[in-house]
Design an enzyme around this catalytic site. Structure first.
Site, PDB file in Angstrom:
ATOM      1  N   HIS A  42       0.934  -1.124  -0.163  1.00  0.00           N
ATOM      2  CA  HIS A  42      -0.081  -0.003  -0.009  1.00  0.00           C
ATOM      3  C   HIS A  42       0.846   1.295  -0.030  1.00  0.00           C
ATOM      4  O   HIS A  42       1.190   1.718   1.121  1.00  0.00           O
ATOM      5  CB  HIS A  42      -0.878  -0.169   1.217  1.00  0.00           C
ATOM      6  CG  HIS A  42      -1.824  -1.396   1.314  1.00  0.00           C
ATOM      7  ND1 HIS A  42      -1.277  -2.379   1.616  1.00  0.00           N
ATOM      8  CD2 HIS A  42      -3.115  -1.231   1.295  1.00  0.00           C
ATOM      9  CE1 HIS A  42      -2.329  -3.305   1.621  1.00  0.00           C
ATOM     10  NE2 HIS A  42      -3.336  -2.480   1.518  1.00  0.00           N
ATOM     11  N   ASP A 160       1.146  -1.557   4.845  1.00  0.00           N
ATOM     12  CA  ASP A 160       0.607  -0.335   5.331  1.00  0.00           C
ATOM     13  C   ASP A 160      -0.697   0.052   4.845  1.00  0.00           C
ATOM     14  O   ASP A 160      -0.746   1.003   4.119  1.00  0.00           O
ATOM     15  CB  ASP A 160       1.568   0.617   5.091  1.00  0.00           C
ATOM     16  CG  ASP A 160       1.202   2.080   5.821  1.00  0.00           C
ATOM     17  OD1 ASP A 160       0.649   2.146   6.752  1.00  0.00           O
ATOM     18  OD2 ASP A 160       1.861   3.098   5.601  1.00  0.00           O
TER      19      ASP A 160
HETATM   20  N1  SAM Z   1       2.704   3.512   2.961  1.00  0.00           N
HETATM   21  C1  SAM Z   1       2.442   4.685   2.700  1.00  0.00           C
HETATM   22  C2  SAM Z   1       3.869   5.843   3.355  1.00  0.00           C
HETATM   23  O1  SAM Z   1       4.068   5.411   4.467  1.00  0.00           O
HETATM   24  O2  SAM Z   1       4.069   6.679   2.760  1.00  0.00           O
HETATM   25  C3  SAM Z   1       1.110   5.294   2.931  1.00  0.00           C
HETATM   26  C4  SAM Z   1       0.105   4.464   2.468  1.00  0.00           C
HETATM   27  S1  SAM Z   1      -1.422   4.940   2.704  1.00  0.00           S
HETATM   28  C5  SAM Z   1      -1.770   4.522   4.373  1.00  0.00           C
HETATM   29  C6  SAM Z   1      -2.478   3.627   2.046  1.00  0.00           C
HETATM   30  C7  SAM Z   1      -2.471   3.494   0.681  1.00  0.00           C
HETATM   31  O3  SAM Z   1      -3.203   2.198   0.245  1.00  0.00           O
HETATM   32  C8  SAM Z   1      -3.332   4.561   0.064  1.00  0.00           C
HETATM   33  O4  SAM Z   1      -2.833   5.357  -0.656  1.00  0.00           O
HETATM   34  C9  SAM Z   1      -4.525   3.950  -0.570  1.00  0.00           C
HETATM   35  O5  SAM Z   1      -4.981   4.433  -1.886  1.00  0.00           O
HETATM   36  C10 SAM Z   1      -3.776   2.509  -0.754  1.00  0.00           C
HETATM   37  N2  SAM Z   1      -4.752   1.328  -0.918  1.00  0.00           N
HETATM   38  C11 SAM Z   1      -5.958   1.241  -0.374  1.00  0.00           C
HETATM   39  N3  SAM Z   1      -6.454   0.015  -0.695  1.00  0.00           N
HETATM   40  C12 SAM Z   1      -5.237  -0.777  -1.393  1.00  0.00           C
HETATM   41  C13 SAM Z   1      -5.242  -2.015  -2.023  1.00  0.00           C
HETATM   42  N4  SAM Z   1      -6.138  -2.870  -1.969  1.00  0.00           N
HETATM   43  N5  SAM Z   1      -4.070  -2.436  -2.652  1.00  0.00           N
HETATM   44  C14 SAM Z   1      -3.318  -1.315  -2.762  1.00  0.00           C
HETATM   45  N6  SAM Z   1      -3.242  -0.099  -2.205  1.00  0.00           N
HETATM   46  C15 SAM Z   1      -4.406   0.294  -1.606  1.00  0.00           C
END
Ligand code: SAM
Length: 256
Positions: A42, A160
């Site tokens: 994520h 994450d």
């Molecule tokens: N890891 C990043 C950081 O620390 O900079 C922050 C990530 S943020 C908490 C979570 C992200 O997951 C969001 O951008 C969202 O769009 C994405 N997301 C949500 N569901 C997802 C999925 N099933 N697969 C991949 N990405 C997803």
């Protein structure tokens, strides 16, 4: 329907906890010359502007990176990566985890990054173009299960999720157990929020009951970033934690 956007939260106290541990792990793991894989399920958009209207609207970075930077040694791997970032992108820039990873890794290392939100994915792709990363517009767990075991085998995965739906918590322990079976040498690091509702508690209980090897479980508490905000802490559950990470975790406890 994906509504979460990390720009509203970038650089908050939870990011500081997660990103400081991530950079410490990458620093330990890059001491050996052998190449690494970095996987992230994520990813977010990787580069954030803390002077943007979204970031200023919540002001979360004020209580996070702005308030806490001076509590770290200037040569801490997290601070070194942020300093390098700001030399390139200006003083208001903040790096998400994929960019912190890229700034900590070497040209021989490989990055696999999943992000499902269309705009976030495009921004991730644009930022990571010069870092030789493979970006997937795919569910993060699907990508991780397909890529594992990665080549090179040594490496680390950050999980994450945005925890927008309760089933996110329910699915994680079995996803991690399956990933560990496929990639038993991989460091698998999960971040989760500590909310006033204690929504994380059953997930952590199930994770602990799986008896995975060399687990480092670390939590920090902090006051809500604004009145009524439900997040009061941050947790990391790390499988195959690199040697020495417990000392880093203890010093982070002092910082919060
Ligand atoms: N890891 C990043 C950081 O620390 O900079 C922050 C990530 S943020 C908490 C979570 C992200 O997951 C969001 O951008 C969202 O769009 C994405 N997301 C949500 N569901 C997802 C999925 N099933 N697969 C991949 N990405 C997803």
């Amino acid at each position: 329907m994906l509504s979460y956007q990390h720009i509203f939260h970038a650089g908050n106290p939870a990011d500081v906890h997660k990103h400081a541990l991530l950079c410490a792990m990458l620093s330990y793991m890059t001491r050996k010359d052998k190449p690494l894989s970095y996987l992230e399920t994520h990813s977010g958009r990787a580069l954030y502007d803390l002077s943007s209207s979204e970031a200023l609207k919540t002001g979360e970075a004020e209580a996070g990176i702005t308030a806490l930077t001076d509590k770290f040694a200037p040569d801490h791997p997290y601070i070194k990566a942020l300093t390098a970032l700001r030399e390139q992108h200006g003083q208001d820039a903040y790096a998400g985890s994929p960019l912190l990873a890229a700034l900590s890794l070497r040209p021989t290392d490989k990055l696999h990054l999943a992000e499902l939100h269309p705009q976030e994915h495009q921004a991730l792709r644009d930022t990571m173009r010069r870092h030789n990363a493979k970006c997937y517009k795919q569910d993060g767990f699907e990508m991780a299960q397909a890529v594992c075991p990665p080549e090179p085998r040594r490496g680390i995965m950050l999980i994450d999720p945005s925890y927008e739906i309760k089933s996110d918590y329910d699915a994680i322990p079995s996803q991690i157990a399956k990933l560990h079976r496929k990639w038993n040498v991989g460091v698998i690091a999960l971040w989760y929020p500590i909310l006033t509702s204690d929504a994380h508690v059953p997930m952590v209980r199930t994770l602990k009951a799986q008896n995975l090897p060399n687990v480092l479980h670390h939590e920090v508490s902090f006051p809500p970033v604004r009145e009524g905000h439900r997040m009061i802490g941050s947790g990391m559950f790390i499988v195959n934690a690199p040697y020495g990470l417990d000392a880093e975790a203890k010093s982070l406890t002092q910082i919060f």
